[in-house]
Design a protein around this motif. Sequence first.
Motif, PDB file in Angstrom:
ATOM      1  N   UNK A   1       6.026 -23.664  26.666  1.00 56.60           N
ATOM      2  CA  UNK A   1       6.035 -24.007  28.211  1.00 56.60           C
ATOM      3  C   UNK A   1       5.854 -22.729  28.889  1.00 56.60           C
ATOM      4  N   UNK A   2       6.908 -21.866  28.581  1.00 56.15           N
ATOM      5  CA  UNK A   2       6.710 -20.428  29.624  1.00 56.15           C
ATOM      6  C   UNK A   2       5.429 -19.608  29.206  1.00 56.15           C
ATOM      7  N   UNK A   3       4.899 -19.692  27.941  1.00 57.44           N
ATOM      8  CA  UNK A   3       3.632 -18.951  27.377  1.00 57.44           C
ATOM      9  C   UNK A   3       2.524 -19.476  28.041  1.00 57.44           C
ATOM     10  N   UNK A   4       2.787 -20.907  28.241  1.00 57.53           N
ATOM     11  CA  UNK A   4       1.340 -21.611  28.741  1.00 57.53           C
ATOM     12  C   UNK A   4       1.480 -21.333  30.369  1.00 57.53           C
ATOM     13  N   UNK A   5       2.553 -21.097  30.980  1.00 58.62           N
ATOM     14  CA  UNK A   5       2.733 -20.650  32.586  1.00 58.62           C
ATOM     15  C   UNK A   5       1.884 -19.361  32.754  1.00 58.62           C
ATOM     16  N   UNK A   6       2.285 -18.564  31.802  1.00 58.69           N
ATOM     17  CA  UNK A   6       1.901 -17.224  32.077  1.00 58.69           C
ATOM     18  C   UNK A   6       0.142 -17.328  32.148  1.00 58.69           C
ATOM     19  N   UNK A   7      -0.331 -18.095  31.087  1.00 56.08           N
ATOM     20  CA  UNK A   7      -1.996 -18.223  31.168  1.00 56.08           C
ATOM     21  C   UNK A   7      -2.451 -18.652  32.647  1.00 56.08           C
ATOM     22  N   UNK A   8      -1.474 -19.953  32.978  1.00 58.36           N
ATOM     23  CA  UNK A   8      -2.043 -20.437  34.289  1.00 58.36           C
ATOM     24  C   UNK A   8      -1.745 -19.741  35.454  1.00 58.36           C
ATOM     25  N   UNK A   9      -0.805 -18.895  35.597  1.00 60.38           N
ATOM     26  CA  UNK A   9      -0.531 -18.110  36.680  1.00 60.38           C
ATOM     27  C   UNK A   9      -1.621 -16.875  36.458  1.00 60.38           C
ATOM     28  N   UNK A  10      -1.883 -16.557  35.554  1.00 59.02           N
ATOM     29  CA  UNK A  10      -3.165 -15.531  35.384  1.00 59.02           C
ATOM     30  C   UNK A  10      -4.291 -16.243  35.827  1.00 59.02           C
ATOM     31  N   UNK A  11      -4.854 -17.459  35.348  1.00 59.91           N
ATOM     32  CA  UNK A  11      -5.947 -18.028  35.821  1.00 59.91           C
ATOM     33  C   UNK A  11      -5.727 -18.339  37.084  1.00 59.91           C
TER      34      UNK A  11
END
Length: 201
Positions: free
Chosen positions: A72-82
């Motif tokens: 979940x945290x790894x995914x959240x890094x991708x979404x905040x970058x996006x």
Amino acid sequence: MVDALVTDAPLPVGSAGRNSTAWFGMLCLIATEGSLFAYLLFSYAYFGAQNSADWLPTLHPSFKYGLPGTLVLFSSSATIWWSERGMKRGARGQHLIGLIATILLGLTFIVLELLDWRDKGFSLSSRAYGSFYFTITGFHLLHVIVGVSVLMVVLGWSLAGYFTQRRHMHVTISGVYWHFVDVVWIFVFSTFFLAPYVIAL
């Protein structure tokens, strides 16, 4: 004397680029908090080195909540970058969707961490390992809560139209803080979930 020019245009919000004092303030905060996490994890490792493996509650900790929380945290890094990329491109919809997704993923991690705490067979005061575990993971969880709160404020400002393609330093700063929280979790997860398996070899 030349008369002053008066316009009805709103004043710019925040500095443009990385000349903002908030940018350097965030770097100092990350350095300070990163050092504190390093001290805590070093203390755990030092204490563990002075004891045999039986001081651990188990050599095979469950990944039931820890692994999904990590994903979940790894995914959240991708979404905040996006989300930040969308702001830089002027794609407001992408920015808002990414920001909302990051907030939801952050809240999901909080729930998973609380469920993980509930399933533990020890408490903060029951044993040395418990003190380390709940102190370090609790300190990290506090940072996640702060991060989600900051992102909610940024979301409110974004919906109010405070940011532009040129002036969005608050979006960038909040993203940097969120990436820091995610990086710290890699070390926390490795320490409490992966390291015991290595010791058991």
